[in-house]
Design a protein around this motif. Structure first.
Motif, PDB file in Angstrom:
ATOM      1  N   ALA A 161       0.938  -1.425  -0.168  1.00  0.00           N
ATOM      2  CA  ALA A 161      -0.357   0.100  -0.009  1.00  0.00           C
ATOM      3  C   ALA A 161       0.468   1.600  -0.031  1.00  0.00           C
ATOM      4  O   ALA A 161       0.832   1.734  -0.040  1.00  0.00           O
ATOM      5  CB  ALA A 161      -0.654   0.051   1.440  1.00  0.00           C
ATOM      6  N   ALA A 162       1.590   1.549   0.720  1.00  0.00           N
ATOM      7  CA  ALA A 162       2.866   2.750   0.799  1.00  0.00           C
ATOM      8  C   ALA A 162       3.772   2.612  -0.396  1.00  0.00           C
ATOM      9  O   ALA A 162       4.194   3.798  -1.123  1.00  0.00           O
ATOM     10  CB  ALA A 162       4.048   2.295   1.850  1.00  0.00           C
ATOM     11  N   GLU A 163       3.632   1.722  -1.211  1.00  0.00           N
ATOM     12  CA  GLU A 163       4.364   1.702  -2.506  1.00  0.00           C
ATOM     13  C   GLU A 163       3.792   2.434  -3.641  1.00  0.00           C
ATOM     14  O   GLU A 163       3.602   3.253  -3.855  1.00  0.00           O
ATOM     15  CB  GLU A 163       4.816   0.542  -2.888  1.00  0.00           C
ATOM     16  CG  GLU A 163       6.016  -0.518  -2.365  1.00  0.00           C
ATOM     17  CD  GLU A 163       6.263  -1.854  -2.903  1.00  0.00           C
ATOM     18  OE1 GLU A 163       5.928  -2.347  -3.602  1.00  0.00           O
ATOM     19  OE2 GLU A 163       7.549  -2.449  -2.407  1.00  0.00           O
ATOM     20  N   GLN A 164       2.346   1.387  -3.267  1.00  0.00           N
ATOM     21  CA  GLN A 164       0.706   2.727  -4.484  1.00  0.00           C
ATOM     22  C   GLN A 164       0.723   3.470  -4.190  1.00  0.00           C
ATOM     23  O   GLN A 164       0.888   4.076  -5.256  1.00  0.00           O
ATOM     24  CB  GLN A 164       0.255   1.060  -4.248  1.00  0.00           C
ATOM     25  CG  GLN A 164       0.224   0.069  -4.907  1.00  0.00           C
ATOM     26  CD  GLN A 164      -0.922  -0.742  -4.321  1.00  0.00           C
ATOM     27  OE1 GLN A 164      -1.638  -1.314  -3.598  1.00  0.00           O
ATOM     28  NE2 GLN A 164      -1.176  -1.576  -5.186  1.00  0.00           N
TER      29      GLN A 164
ATOM     30  N   GLU B 159       0.578   9.071  -6.048  1.00  0.00           N
ATOM     31  CA  GLU B 159       1.869  10.682  -5.266  1.00  0.00           C
ATOM     32  C   GLU B 159       2.572  11.079  -6.790  1.00  0.00           C
ATOM     33  O   GLU B 159       2.669  12.368  -7.331  1.00  0.00           O
ATOM     34  CB  GLU B 159       1.996  11.016  -4.061  1.00  0.00           C
ATOM     35  CG  GLU B 159       1.398  10.857  -3.244  1.00  0.00           C
ATOM     36  CD  GLU B 159       1.984  10.531  -1.536  1.00  0.00           C
ATOM     37  OE1 GLU B 159       2.655  10.190  -1.579  1.00  0.00           O
ATOM     38  OE2 GLU B 159       0.891  10.513  -0.740  1.00  0.00           O
ATOM     39  N   GLU B 160       3.627  10.470  -6.922  1.00  0.00           N
ATOM     40  CA  GLU B 160       3.991  10.386  -8.427  1.00  0.00           C
ATOM     41  C   GLU B 160       3.630  10.593  -9.616  1.00  0.00           C
ATOM     42  O   GLU B 160       4.141  11.686 -10.653  1.00  0.00           O
ATOM     43  CB  GLU B 160       5.478   9.679  -8.378  1.00  0.00           C
ATOM     44  CG  GLU B 160       6.656   9.704  -7.305  1.00  0.00           C
ATOM     45  CD  GLU B 160       7.518   8.590  -6.973  1.00  0.00           C
ATOM     46  OE1 GLU B 160       8.144   8.130  -8.879  1.00  0.00           O
ATOM     47  OE2 GLU B 160       8.310   7.917  -6.229  1.00  0.00           O
ATOM     48  N   ILE B 161       2.505  10.274  -9.437  1.00  0.00           N
ATOM     49  CA  ILE B 161       2.219   9.968 -10.875  1.00  0.00           C
ATOM     50  C   ILE B 161       1.008  11.395 -11.374  1.00  0.00           C
ATOM     51  O   ILE B 161       1.284  11.799 -12.066  1.00  0.00           O
ATOM     52  CB  ILE B 161       0.819   8.316 -11.529  1.00  0.00           C
ATOM     53  CG1 ILE B 161       2.521   7.387 -11.543  1.00  0.00           C
ATOM     54  CG2 ILE B 161      -0.078   9.168 -12.418  1.00  0.00           C
ATOM     55  CD1 ILE B 161       0.765   6.163 -11.864  1.00  0.00           C
TER      56      ILE B 161
ATOM     57  N   TRP C 248      -1.175  17.123 -10.457  1.00  0.00           N
ATOM     58  CA  TRP C 248      -2.641  17.383  -9.955  1.00  0.00           C
ATOM     59  C   TRP C 248      -2.660  18.117  -8.743  1.00  0.00           C
ATOM     60  O   TRP C 248      -1.343  18.261  -7.757  1.00  0.00           O
ATOM     61  CB  TRP C 248      -3.330  15.983  -9.984  1.00  0.00           C
ATOM     62  CG  TRP C 248      -3.344  15.002 -11.103  1.00  0.00           C
ATOM     63  CD1 TRP C 248      -3.116  15.388 -12.352  1.00  0.00           C
ATOM     64  CD2 TRP C 248      -4.020  14.233 -11.049  1.00  0.00           C
ATOM     65  NE1 TRP C 248      -3.062  14.441 -13.212  1.00  0.00           N
ATOM     66  CE2 TRP C 248      -3.666  13.087 -11.953  1.00  0.00           C
ATOM     67  CE3 TRP C 248      -5.082  13.306 -10.024  1.00  0.00           C
ATOM     68  CZ2 TRP C 248      -4.465  12.058 -12.776  1.00  0.00           C
ATOM     69  CZ3 TRP C 248      -5.652  12.296 -10.112  1.00  0.00           C
ATOM     70  CH2 TRP C 248      -4.903  11.651 -11.440  1.00  0.00           C
ATOM     71  N   SER C 249      -3.415  19.149  -8.763  1.00  0.00           N
ATOM     72  CA  SER C 249      -3.990  19.739  -7.032  1.00  0.00           C
ATOM     73  C   SER C 249      -4.163  19.200  -6.502  1.00  0.00           C
ATOM     74  O   SER C 249      -4.453  17.891  -6.579  1.00  0.00           O
ATOM     75  CB  SER C 249      -5.376  20.876  -8.200  1.00  0.00           C
ATOM     76  OG  SER C 249      -6.394  19.829  -7.630  1.00  0.00           O
TER      77      SER C 249
ATOM     78  N   LEU D 270      -7.456  13.882  -4.142  1.00  0.00           N
ATOM     79  CA  LEU D 270      -8.507  13.886  -3.090  1.00  0.00           C
ATOM     80  C   LEU D 270      -9.383  13.287  -3.315  1.00  0.00           C
ATOM     81  O   LEU D 270      -9.906  12.081  -3.103  1.00  0.00           O
ATOM     82  CB  LEU D 270      -8.920  14.494  -1.763  1.00  0.00           C
ATOM     83  CG  LEU D 270      -8.846  14.210  -0.692  1.00  0.00           C
ATOM     84  CD1 LEU D 270      -8.754  12.911  -0.410  1.00  0.00           C
ATOM     85  CD2 LEU D 270      -8.612  15.394   0.164  1.00  0.00           C
ATOM     86  N   GLN D 271      -9.713  13.884  -4.438  1.00  0.00           N
ATOM     87  CA  GLN D 271     -11.055  13.479  -5.247  1.00  0.00           C
ATOM     88  C   GLN D 271     -11.156  11.867  -6.233  1.00  0.00           C
ATOM     89  O   GLN D 271     -11.746  11.360  -6.189  1.00  0.00           O
ATOM     90  CB  GLN D 271     -11.873  14.577  -6.372  1.00  0.00           C
ATOM     91  CG  GLN D 271     -13.016  14.392  -6.670  1.00  0.00           C
ATOM     92  CD  GLN D 271     -13.489  15.558  -7.152  1.00  0.00           C
ATOM     93  OE1 GLN D 271     -13.032  15.528  -8.602  1.00  0.00           O
ATOM     94  NE2 GLN D 271     -14.784  15.022  -7.992  1.00  0.00           N
ATOM     95  N   PHE D 272      -9.328  11.999  -6.877  1.00  0.00           N
ATOM     96  CA  PHE D 272      -9.986  10.948  -7.524  1.00  0.00           C
ATOM     97  C   PHE D 272      -9.725   9.327  -6.775  1.00  0.00           C
ATOM     98  O   PHE D 272     -10.302   8.482  -7.000  1.00  0.00           O
ATOM     99  CB  PHE D 272      -8.755  11.030  -8.627  1.00  0.00           C
ATOM    100  CG  PHE D 272      -8.271   9.556  -9.209  1.00  0.00           C
ATOM    101  CD1 PHE D 272      -8.713   9.151 -10.321  1.00  0.00           C
ATOM    102  CD2 PHE D 272      -7.298   8.525  -8.659  1.00  0.00           C
ATOM    103  CE1 PHE D 272      -9.070   7.940 -10.805  1.00  0.00           C
ATOM    104  CE2 PHE D 272      -7.261   7.453  -9.436  1.00  0.00           C
ATOM    105  CZ  PHE D 272      -7.630   7.122 -10.230  1.00  0.00           C
TER     106      PHE D 272
END
Length: 155
Positions: free
Chosen positions: A110-113, A118-120, A124-125, A130-132
């Motif tokens: 989960a941490a890796e994902q 966050e990198e991908i 994004w704002s 958060l919405q996604f």
């Protein structure tokens, strides 16, 4: 491209048609190895299952043949991620449980994902991220419920 076979579609329809390929690409991105991908899936299915999980139930939830699920479970047991236990409702049945190591691996995945997410989505704002995240989590929960209804309906 408009023809009798490919009528004009709105941009909304085209976007909706891209959901399947987009979800497929998401699944391919992380974890890094196919071994990790299978293990992550197994650990999450067992952790998220309501009640007890058997190898047959795991196979149905993963959409694979029972021998495929059985081999993956055997590898997870050999690596100390899962253990077999007697069912509390029917002692003749064997169920699967996460070990402490399995739970730790699940958190590592989960941490890796999250890091990959966050990198991908770095451009994004924070609101978009958060919405996604909320919508994708909701989609996952609804897909699980839908899948269970499909399996129950085929019995």
């Amino acid at each position: 491209m408009s023809s009798a076979f490919f009528p004009e579609q709105s941009s909304d329809e085209l976007a909706l048609d891209q959901i399947g390929p987009a979800l497929s690409r998401l699944r391919r991105r992380t974890p890094a190895s196919s071994k990790d991908l299978s293990r992550n899936l197994v650990l999450n299915v067992i952790a998220d299952a309501p009640g007890e999980t058997t190898v047959g139930g795991l196979a149905a939830e993963m959409g694979v043949a029972q021998p495929v699920a059985s081999r993956t479970v055997a590898a997870c047991i050999a690596d100390g991620l899962l253990r077999r236990a007697a069912s509390q409702s029917d002692g003749r049945r064997t169920v699967l449980e996460l070990t402490e190591h399995g739970e730790a691996e699940r958190h590592r995945f989960a941490a890796e994902q999250r890091k990959a997410f966050e990198e991908i989505t770095a451009a994004w704002s924070p609101e978009e991220q958060l919405q996604f995240a909320r919508l994708l989590t909701r989609y996952g929960a609804d897909a699980t419920a839908w899948s269970r209804k499909q399996v129950a309906g085929s019995d």
